[in-house]
Scaffold this motif. Structure first.
Motif, PDB file in Angstrom:
ATOM      1  N   LYS A 153      29.444  42.760  37.967  1.00 58.53           N
ATOM      2  CA  LYS A 153      30.718  42.194  38.421  1.00 58.53           C
ATOM      3  C   LYS A 153      30.978  42.507  39.892  1.00 58.53           C
ATOM      4  O   LYS A 153      31.673  41.780  40.592  1.00 58.53           O
ATOM      5  CB  LYS A 153      31.878  42.722  37.563  1.00 58.53           C
ATOM      6  CG  LYS A 153      31.991  42.076  36.188  1.00 58.53           C
ATOM      7  CD  LYS A 153      32.699  40.745  36.279  1.00 58.53           C
ATOM      8  CE  LYS A 153      33.152  40.193  34.933  1.00 58.53           C
ATOM      9  NZ  LYS A 153      34.401  40.735  34.430  1.00 58.53           N
ATOM     10  N   PRO A 202      42.797  37.853  37.033  1.00 56.22           N
ATOM     11  CA  PRO A 202      43.309  37.934  35.656  1.00 56.22           C
ATOM     12  C   PRO A 202      42.659  39.115  34.948  1.00 56.22           C
ATOM     13  O   PRO A 202      41.450  39.139  34.757  1.00 56.22           O
ATOM     14  CB  PRO A 202      42.860  36.610  35.028  1.00 56.22           C
ATOM     15  CG  PRO A 202      41.675  36.170  35.818  1.00 56.22           C
ATOM     16  CD  PRO A 202      41.782  36.796  37.185  1.00 56.22           C
ATOM     17  N   GLY A 252      39.925  43.863  30.611  1.00 55.58           N
ATOM     18  CA  GLY A 252      39.345  45.201  30.723  1.00 55.58           C
ATOM     19  C   GLY A 252      39.261  45.676  32.164  1.00 55.58           C
ATOM     20  O   GLY A 252      39.077  46.853  32.420  1.00 55.58           O
TER      21      GLY A 252
HETATM   22  C1  PLP Z   1      36.785  38.568  30.465  1.00 52.97           C
HETATM   23  C2  PLP Z   1      37.654  37.587  31.079  1.00 52.97           C
HETATM   24  C3  PLP Z   1      38.705  37.980  31.919  1.00 52.97           C
HETATM   25  C4  PLP Z   1      39.019  39.424  32.201  1.00 52.97           C
HETATM   26  O1  PLP Z   1      38.011  40.027  32.952  1.00 52.97           O
HETATM   27  P1  PLP Z   1      37.951  41.606  33.116  1.00 52.97           P
HETATM   28  O2  PLP Z   1      37.109  41.824  34.318  1.00 52.97           O
HETATM   29  O3  PLP Z   1      37.334  42.152  31.869  1.00 52.97           O
HETATM   30  O4  PLP Z   1      39.347  42.106  33.297  1.00 52.97           O
HETATM   31  C5  PLP Z   1      39.464  36.990  32.501  1.00 52.97           C
HETATM   32  N1  PLP Z   1      39.223  35.689  32.277  1.00 52.97           N
HETATM   33  C6  PLP Z   1      38.209  35.267  31.485  1.00 52.97           C
HETATM   34  C7  PLP Z   1      37.998  33.820  31.296  1.00 52.97           C
HETATM   35  C8  PLP Z   1      37.392  36.207  30.865  1.00 52.97           C
HETATM   36  O5  PLP Z   1      36.386  35.779  30.099  1.00 52.97           O
END
Ligand code: PLP
Length: 412
Positions: free
Chosen positions: A217, A239, A242
Motif C-alpha cells: 500500500k 476512506p 483498517g
Molecule cells: C479496503 C478498502 C478500503 C479501506 O482501506 P484501508 O486501507 O484498509 O483502510 C476503502 N475502500 C475500498 C473500496 C476498500 O476495498
C-alpha cells in the motif's frame, strides 16, 4: 530475471519499537501490534535515483528497492499498473475550490487497491514458503488474495460477512479461494481465522496482522509523489477501514524524505468514515490514541465497514502529525457524491471513493479544507463491483415506438 538489491534490515513493532529479524515468517509483534518493515535508507538512497525510475515499467514494482521481496522469481504479477490521477474540473468549479484530483485505484488487478498490498503479501509468503493463507474480508481484499494465491499456487480460505457485495463473493470463489459467508461482521470473520490457526495451519493474512500489505500500500504514496513530479498534494482524503493505505502512504513520505526525494511538506491526511461505522472519527474527536470497537456497524460503503482497526493508533498518529482530521459522512451524502461524480465527470466511483468526495464538499463548507488547497481523493475500487440505482426505462416492442415519450423522459 534481473535482480535488484533489497535493503530490508529488520522488522520493528510499531508500538514498542522492539526489533525482529527479517526473512522469517511473522504475524503481530509480542505486544499484539503490527510490525513495520525497516530498510537501510541510506544505502537505498545511494542505490537508486529518480532518473532510474523513468526507464522502468509503469507498474508499482518499479519501486523494487523500497519493497521487501528479495528474489525477483518470487514476485507474483497480474499486471499492477500505475493508476491514473484524474482531475475533476467540473466539480472543482461547482464547489469553487482548489484542484480536485482523483487517484483511480479501480484500474488495478481484481478492481481495487487491495491488489497492491496483497501482491506484496503473497510474494513475500511465496518467498517465505507459506502454502496456505486465510483472511476475513469485506470483499476486495479477498478477491485480491484469491487471485494472487491462485497465481502463486497457494491454498486460500476466505471468510466474508454474509452481506458482502455479491460480485465480490462469487469473484473470490471463482478465482479459487474456499469461500465462506458468516452471519456477522468482518471482526467475527477475523476470529474464525485467528482461532483456526492451530488446526488449519493457515497463515493469518488479516489487515495489519502480517507485515507486508502495508509495504504494498506504501506504493500509493511513492507513485503519487512521482506522478506529481516529487511534490505531495496539500490534502489527501482517504476512506479509512483498517487504515493500511493511510499508514502506508505516511510511511512512504517519511522514507522519501529520508532519502531526500521530497522535502518536509506533508499532505494533511484526512480519514473519512461512514456515520454508521466511525470508530476513528470518534477517537480523533475525543483525543484518544486508540479507538473503541463500533457497535452495530452499518454502511453501504462495505470497504470501510471496519468496527475495530488494530492499527488505530498508527492512523490517528499520522492524521494528527499531518495536521489533518477524521470525519464521518452519511450514506445519503455518499449516494449524492456517487451520482454527482458519475453524471458530471463521467467517473464511476465506488461508494468508499464517493465518501471522500462527500467529505470534501462538507469540509469546504465548514472551512476545515481551504478553497486554495489541492486535494487528492482516493477511489479505491472500480464502481462496477457495486450495486447501482436502477435508472433505466423499458420499451414494449408490441407497441409503436413513441419517440416523444423517449425524448420527454430523457430530458427530465
Ligand atoms: C479496503 C478498502 C478500503 C479501506 O482501506 P484501508 O486501507 O484498509 O483502510 C476503502 N475502500 C475500498 C473500496 C476498500 O476495498
Amino acid at each position: 530475471m534481473k535482480e535488484y538489491p533489497s535493503f530490508v534490515t529488520h522488522l520493528e513493532c510499531s508500538y514498542t519499537g522492539k526489533t525482529y529479524p527479517a526473512d522469517q515468517l511473522h504475524g503481530l509483534s509480542e505486544a499484539g501490534k503490527p510490525l513495520l518493515v525497516r530498510y537501510d535508507l541510506e544505502a537505498l538512497g545511494n542505490a537508486i535515483t529518480k532518473q532510474d525510475l523513468v526507464s522502468r515499467l509503469p507498474e508499482f514494482w518499479r519501486y523494487r528497492e523500497f519493497l521487501p521481496v528479495r528474489k525477483s522469481s518470487n514476485i507474483v504479477r497480474l499486471g499492477e499498473v500505475m493508476t491514473p490521477i484524474l482531475p475533476a474540473l467540473k466539480l472543482q468549479k461547482e464547489y469553487g475550490c482548489g484542484e480536485i484530483l482523483i487517484k483511480d485505484e479501480g484500474r488495478l488487478p481484481t478492481g481495487s487497491f487491495k491488489a497492491r498490498g496483497i501482491a506484496v503479501a503473497v510474494s513475500m509468503a511465496k518467498e517465505l514458503g507459506v502454502t496456505c493463507m486465510a483472511m476475513p474480508t469485506n470483499g476486495n481484499a479477498g478477491a485480491a488474495l484469491a487471485a494472487y494465491c491462485s497465481a502463486a499456487d497457494i491454498e486460500t480460505y476466505v471468510f466474508c460477512p454474509e452481506d458482502t457485495p455479491r460480485v465480490n463473493i462469487e469473484e473470490i470463489a471463482f478465482q479459487g479461494a474456499k469461500t465462506f459467508l458468516a452471519n456477522g461482521l468482518i471482526n467475527d470473520c477475523g476470529r474464525i481465522v485467528g482461532e483456526g490457526k492451530e488446526i488449519m495451519k493457515w497463515f493469518d493474512t488479516s489487515t495489519l496482522k502480517e507485515p507486508y500489505r502495508i509495504e504494498g500500500k506504501k506504493t500509493m504514496g511513492l507513485e503519487l509523489a512521482e506522478q506529481l513530479n516529487w511534490e505531495v498534494p496539500d490534502v489527501i482524503i482517504y476512506p479509512t477501514g483498517g487504515g493500511t493505505g493511510l499508514i502506508g502512504m505516511w510511511k512512504a513520505f517519511n522514507e522519501l524524505e529520508a532519502i531526500g526525494w521530497i522535502g518536509s511538506k506533508r499532505p494533511r491526511m484526512v480519514a473519512v468514515q461512514a456515520e454508521g461505522c466511525a470508530p476513528i472519527v470518534k477517537a480523533f474527536k475525543e483525543g484518544t490514541r486508540h479507538a473503541e470497537p463500533w457497535p452495530n456497524a452499518s454502511t453501504i460503503a462495505s470497504g470501510i465497514r471496519v468496527p475495530a482497526a488494530i492499527g488505530d493508533f498508527l492512523i490517528l498518529d499520522a492524521i494528527r502529525e499531518s495536521g489533518g482530521f477524521a470525519v464521518a459522512v452519511s450514506d445519503e451524502q455518499i449516494n449524492d457524491a456517487h451520482q454527482a461524480c458519475a453524471k458530471k465527470e463521467g467517473i464511476l466511483l465506488c461508494p468508499e471513493g464517493a465518501a471522500t468526495l462527500a467529505a470534501l464538499k462538507q469540509e469546504l463548507v465548514t472551512g476545515r479544507i481551504d478553497s486554495s488547497e489541492q486535494v487528492m481523493l482516493f477511489n479505491c475500487a472500480t464502481g462496477l463491483k457495486y450495486p447501482m440505482p436502477s435508472e433505466h426505462q423499458t420499451i414494449d416492442l408490441n407497441q409503436p415506438i413513441d419517440y416523444e415519450k423517449i425524448r420527454g423522459r430523457s430530458e427530465q
